[in-house]
Design an enzyme around this catalytic site. Structure first.
Site, PDB file in Angstrom:
ATOM      1  N   LYS A   1     156.308 -73.064  83.558  1.00 54.42           N
ATOM      2  CA  LYS A   1     156.002 -71.759  84.148  1.00 54.42           C
ATOM      3  C   LYS A   1     156.328 -70.692  83.127  1.00 54.42           C
ATOM      4  CE  LYS A   1     154.501 -70.192  88.118  1.00 54.42           C
ATOM      5  NZ  LYS A   1     153.571 -70.884  89.051  1.00 54.42           N
TER       6      LYS A   1
ATOM      7  N   GLY B   1     147.352 -65.322 107.421  1.00 56.71           N
ATOM      8  CA  GLY B   1     146.705 -64.960 106.153  1.00 56.71           C
ATOM      9  C   GLY B   1     145.202 -65.091 106.279  1.00 56.71           C
TER      10      GLY B   1
ATOM     11  N   GLY C   1     143.222 -64.791 103.132  1.00 59.95           N
ATOM     12  CA  GLY C   1     142.868 -64.656 101.722  1.00 59.95           C
ATOM     13  C   GLY C   1     142.183 -65.912 101.219  1.00 59.95           C
ATOM     14  N   ASN C   2     142.373 -66.208  99.942  1.00 57.24           N
ATOM     15  CA  ASN C   2     141.677 -67.332  99.319  1.00 57.24           C
ATOM     16  C   ASN C   2     141.974 -68.659 100.021  1.00 57.24           C
ATOM     17  OD1 ASN C   2     142.267 -69.607  96.967  1.00 57.24           O
ATOM     18  ND2 ASN C   2     140.243 -68.698  96.859  1.00 57.24           N
TER      19      ASN C   2
END
Ligand code: NAD
Length: 429
Positions: A108, A220, A222-223
């Site tokens: 990360k 949610g 969203g995507n």
């Protein structure tokens, strides 16, 4: 991203690891190795700003473990980025890649900056300088970054371009999240949401429940959520409630229609951040309810797909007895206290790093395609994604049944055992 100063995500990631290390009786050497990242890089990123001044940003890249393959993980831009957040996320990436059984490790990266206050030119300068600092230590066979919070395909292309200038050649396998046509993979947009539903389909099969006899409530829009709803509805399920954040009112709302939400219709009245227009929704016959209402619906399936810390000690009791499965599309939506209650109530849990592994699996496909410079059609990508997600689910649920483990613990056992075995087989521990 932790804004609460007392919360340390890396300590939490280590505590989760320690718990499972005890369950599987992991040897001391493997424990010592896996509790900490293998390598981490901290560096300064000096950038000439638009006003002519020099600003020095801090950048990180953490490589938690690469015993199973090159590290994989996003680079986030955030004003509250901390090294411990990046360490924790890199460890979680190791487990996610392992549970999905893709030949990659965990990494990360991050830069402490706020893109809201930076021009495009300044952001490009940060991306290019980031790569100049780290270009010897990443690469298609070493560590493969991707977009994350506040970074996009544009940032990935600037980074790739800088890397290719330094290394004098084309290396599209350096980075994922590229646009289709410039090294990206078809299906990436759908991958996380569809992946959630592939695992949900398998859970329902195991519980001998037919998808057409189920209803879902989703947090949610969203995507992840929209593509999860798309595939779940195609399977015959009925989504009766979705919730989202309302930018104008600075609160969340739930939108309910008992005969099922119409995905296309809702998409038509949703902004690019996944916010649904309340008035238009009312006009279309949706009930507009408080934000928390998504959780206490009379449904068989709950899909938290918005953000972390949503199902908590305070609201877990609102979950109706009708709920049979929770599939975590978001990362970390359930607190440990709420998780305990869900476990005791014997609700079937598909934990985040298994349920939402479709995204990283498709990023792996992107890397494979980039490395061979040959790109697959949508059907091929989605077929392979289904196969990977289904077998990841089977490995975790078979172990859970055999050893009477909670699904989340079983997923950790599978992941940690795979990584520890790779370290042992390489002679590291
Ligand atoms: P997104 O930004 O596309 O959508 C987020 C949605 O959540 C929006 O509809 C927003 O209105 C809603 N939301 C925000 N706050 C809310 C609240 N308090 N109550 C109800 N709704 C709220 O994000 P996404 O890409 O769909 O990601 C959702 C989650 O899935 C995140 O936890 C993310 O880390 C995780 N995830 C995403 C991917 C991916 O490929 N996109 C992969 C793995 C995990």
């Amino acid at each position: 991203m932790a804004t609460d100063k007392s919360f340390n995500p890396f300590r939490m990631a280590q505590a989760q690891f320690d718990k499972i290390a005890d369950v599987i009786g992991l040897d001391v050497g493997a424990r010592k190795l896996l509790r900490e990242p293998l390598r981490e890089y901290h560096f300064a990123i000096p950038v000439r700003m638009d006003d002519g001044s020099i600003e020095v940003f801090r950048g990180f890249r953490v490589q938690h473990n690469d015993a199973r393959g090159p590290c994989k993980g996003g680079i986030r831009f955030h004003p509250q980025e901390t090294i411990d957040t990046v360490r924790a996320l890199s460890m979680w990436m190791t487990w996610k890649c392992a549970v999905a059984d893709i030949p990659l490790g965990g990494g990360k990266g991050g830069v402490i900056c706020d893109p809201h206050n930076l021009s495009n030119r300044e952001q490009e300068a940060i991306c290019r300088a980031y790569i100049r600092r780290i270009s010897r230590d990443i690469g298609p066979v070493a560590d493969v970054p991707a977009p994350d919070v506040m970074t996009s395909s544009q940032h990935m292309l600037w980074m790739l371009d800088e890397y290719e200038a330094i290394h004098d050649g084309h290396y599209p396998g350096l980075i994922t999240g590229k646009p289709v046509g410039l090294g990206g993979s078809k299906g990436r947009t759908q991958a996380t949401g569809y992946g959630v539903v592939y695992t949900l389909r398998e859970a329902l099969r195991e519980l001998e429940i037919r998808p057409e006899n189920t209803r879902a409530s989703v947090q949610g829009f969203g995507n992840v959520s929209q593509y999860a709803i798309e595939l779940y509805n195609q399977m015959g399920g009925r989504t009766v409630c979705v919730s989202c954040w309302d930018q104008e009112d600075q609160t969340s709302y739930s939108f309910r229609r008992q005969d099922g939400v119409d995905l296309q219709e809702l998409r038509g009245i949703t902004d690019r951040f996944g916010g649904i227009d309340k008035q238009k929704a009312r006009d279309l016959g949706y009930e507009v309810l408080p934000g928390e209402a998504w959780l206490d619906q009379e449904v068989e399936i709950l899909l938290p797909a918005a953000l972390e810390n949503q199902i908590t000690e305070e609201n877990v009791q609102h979950i109706k007895p009708s709920v049979k499965v929770i599939a975590e599309g978001a990362n970390g939506p359930t607190t440990p206290e709420a998780d305990q209650v869900i476990h005791e109530r014997r609700i079937f849990m598909i934990p985040d790093f298994l349920a939402n592994a479709g995204g990283v699996t498709c990023s792996y496909f992107e890397q494979v395609q980039s490395n061979m410079n040959y790109y697959w059609e949508m059907d091929e990508v989605l077929g392979k994604l289904d196969m990977k997600m289904t077998s990841a689910f089977m490995a975790v649920s078979n172990l859970a049944r055999r050893n009477k483990l909670y699904m989340r613990d079983s997923a950790y056992v599978v992941a940690i055992d795979r990584v520890a075995t790779a370290c042992r087989d390489r002679g590291w521990v």
